[in-house]
Design an enzyme around this catalytic site. Structure first.
Site, PDB file in Angstrom:
ATOM      1  N   ASP A  49      -2.557   6.463  -3.409  1.00 56.79           N
ATOM      2  CA  ASP A  49      -1.360   5.856  -2.823  1.00 56.79           C
ATOM      3  C   ASP A  49      -0.880   4.729  -3.739  1.00 56.79           C
ATOM      4  OD1 ASP A  49      -3.432   4.100  -2.276  1.00 56.79           O
ATOM      5  OD2 ASP A  49      -2.653   3.506  -0.329  1.00 56.79           O
ATOM      6  N   ASP A  96      -1.143   1.526  -4.016  1.00 55.13           N
ATOM      7  CA  ASP A  96      -2.040   0.515  -4.593  1.00 55.13           C
ATOM      8  C   ASP A  96      -3.404   1.096  -4.937  1.00 55.13           C
ATOM      9  OD1 ASP A  96      -2.915   0.754  -1.942  1.00 55.13           O
ATOM     10  OD2 ASP A  96      -3.468  -1.357  -1.788  1.00 55.13           O
ATOM     11  N   SER A 134       0.812  -1.213   0.000  1.00 57.12           N
ATOM     12  CA  SER A 134       0.000   0.000   0.000  1.00 57.12           C
ATOM     13  C   SER A 134       0.850   1.270   0.000  1.00 57.12           C
ATOM     14  CB  SER A 134      -0.961  -0.049   1.191  1.00 57.12           C
ATOM     15  OG  SER A 134      -1.918   0.972   1.113  1.00 57.12           O
TER      16      SER A 134
END
Length: 447
Positions: A245, A247, A106
């Site tokens: 961000d 992902d 992430s």
């Protein structure tokens, strides 16, 4: 349930250190494959899983390890290459697959990575299934006979399928012509997706953070580092900036004046837009950290507000429990379950843009009724294992402070999960009130 490997968002860590090593990830894939094969219905053939990743250089290595693990357990594998996490959730459901797997950490730096699973419905895996996988990891890894091995192949049109899905969540009667957007992809999984979505809907798109090299994901760009987006919006005279961000499951928004709007404000905006469109919104879910101003503003609009533990997983649980559709957290994880089964930064951005188009107003105008309360956070170092809930001095101070804040602020005290620190947070209408109350509570702890 005590977890050995799975955290609140899958398995995550530093690449090359347990558990993010090639051998462990292969065992993880094999274990998950065994669980899926065991649960497969008779006559359905071999289970098939979808594997996607973000742009970290370690993704190639971990993708190969997962592929080996699943196929050795007799499970077929479809590979998408770099694709946003919510894109994997969507395609898993759309293609009627057994599960989806995302290789991503992430918003973390490139040297971290992780493995996250989705169910056949595009939801997070139930705790019981994660427990089965953890138990299977401890068993010996036995390769299936050659005739029973799984196959692996790539899906070449995965980005296009996901782009079309994202566009389908935007009102058909609206478009983005005449709007100039700066889109910051954090050098992550959305780099070849997000700009196309907004461009195909008519926007003039300026892309930044869209040149991944395997090591620059989230580095100075994206939802966790919006300074460059603010600069770009002003430099290009854009109407709006959108930051995702690594992902692409988080969203932060910047307006033409360079003001940043977080997930708390955007949740309120989406709720109000649903109401303006004639949709009933009985309630919304935030977290323990959601700004109190948003809670009060929603209640003024007749919307019940519930706080979950921090983490989109817990927001989703509360939404499902109540059959509600809208929730989120300040970090930019926004859930619109009437559009997607999981948090999706691109879909969330489209909901914000739809609200602007429907109303003909700016973000600042739509959010006039929400002025976020100032927050004061004090970290108090304590002895390891310290029980702040039994500390008489702190409880006495809290009993004195909370009546003074009633209706105008709140107190949140919690222990850090990673260091011997108690976090004292106070929100209030006035910064001075928050600072005074937080200092009183911290002093009671001996800060």
């Amino acid at each position: 349930m005590t977890r050995k490997y799975f955290g609140t968002d899958g398995v995550r860590g530093r690449v090359g250190e347990a558990p993010i090593t090639p051998d462990f990830v292969m065992r993880l894939g094999h274990a998950a494959g065994k669980v899926l094969a065991h649960g497969a219905k008779t006559g359905q053939g071999k289970p098939t899983v979808l594997i996607g990743k973000d742009t970290r250089i370690s993704g190639y290595m971990l993708e190969a390890a997962l592929e080996a693990g699943f196929t050795s357990a007799g499970v077929h594998v479809l590979l998408t290459g770099p694709l946003p996490t919510p894109g994997i959730a969507y395609l898993t459901r759309a293609l009627r697959l057994s599960a989806g797997v995302v290789i991503s950490a992430s918003h973390n730096p490139y040297y971290d990575n992780g493995i996250k699973f989705f169910s056949a419905d595009g939801d997070k895996l139930p705790d019981a299934v994660e427990a089965e996988i953890e138990a299977a990891i401890e068993e010996p890894m036995v390769c299936a006979p050659s005739d029973d091995l799984g196959r692996a192949r790539r899906i070449n049109d995965a980005p296009g399928r996901y782009i079309e899905f994202c566009k389908s969540t935007f009102p058909h009667e609206q478009d983005l012509y005449g709007l100039k957007l700066v889109v910051d992809c954090a050098h992550g999984a959305a780099y070849h997706i997000a700009p196309h979505v907004f461009h195909e809907l008519g926007a003039d798109v300026v892309s930044i953070g869209n040149q991944p090299d395997g090591r620059n994901i989230n580095d100075g760009y994206g939802a966790t580092a919006p300074a460059k987006l603010v600069e770009a919006v002003k430099a290009h005279g854009a109407d709006l900036g959108l930051a995702f961000d690594g992902d692409a499951d988080r969203l932060q928004v910047v307006d033409a004046d360079g003001r940043l709007y977080n997930g708390d404000e955007l949740l309120y905006l989406i709720v109000r837009d649903r109401q303006a469109a004639g949709q009933a919104v009985p309630g919304a879910v935030g977290t323990l950290m959601t700004n109190m101003a948003v809670e009060l503003a929603l209640k003024r609009q007749g919307v019940e507000f519930v706080r979950a533990k921090v983490g989109d997983r817990y927001v989703l649980e509360e939404l499902n429990k109540r059959s509600w559709t809208l929730g989120g957290e300040g970090s930019g994880h926004l859930l619109c379950l009437d559009r997607h089964s999981t948090g999706d930064g691109i879909v969330s951005a489209l909901q914000v843009l739809a609200a602007l188009r429907r109303s003909g107003k700016t973000l600042a105008q739509l959010l006039e009724g929400v002025r976020l309360f100032p927050q004061t956070l004090i970290n108090v170092r304590v002895q390891k294992g310290f029980d702040w809930q039994s500390h008489a001095g702190l409880q006495a101070a809290r009993a004195a402070v909370e009546p003074e804040l009633e209706g105008r602020g709140r107190v949140l005290i919690r222990a850090s999960g990673t260091e011997p620190v108690v976090r004292v947070m106070v929100e209030a209408e006035q910064a001075e009130m928050a600072e005074r109350a937080a200092r009183r509570l911290a002093d009671a702890l001996g800060a």
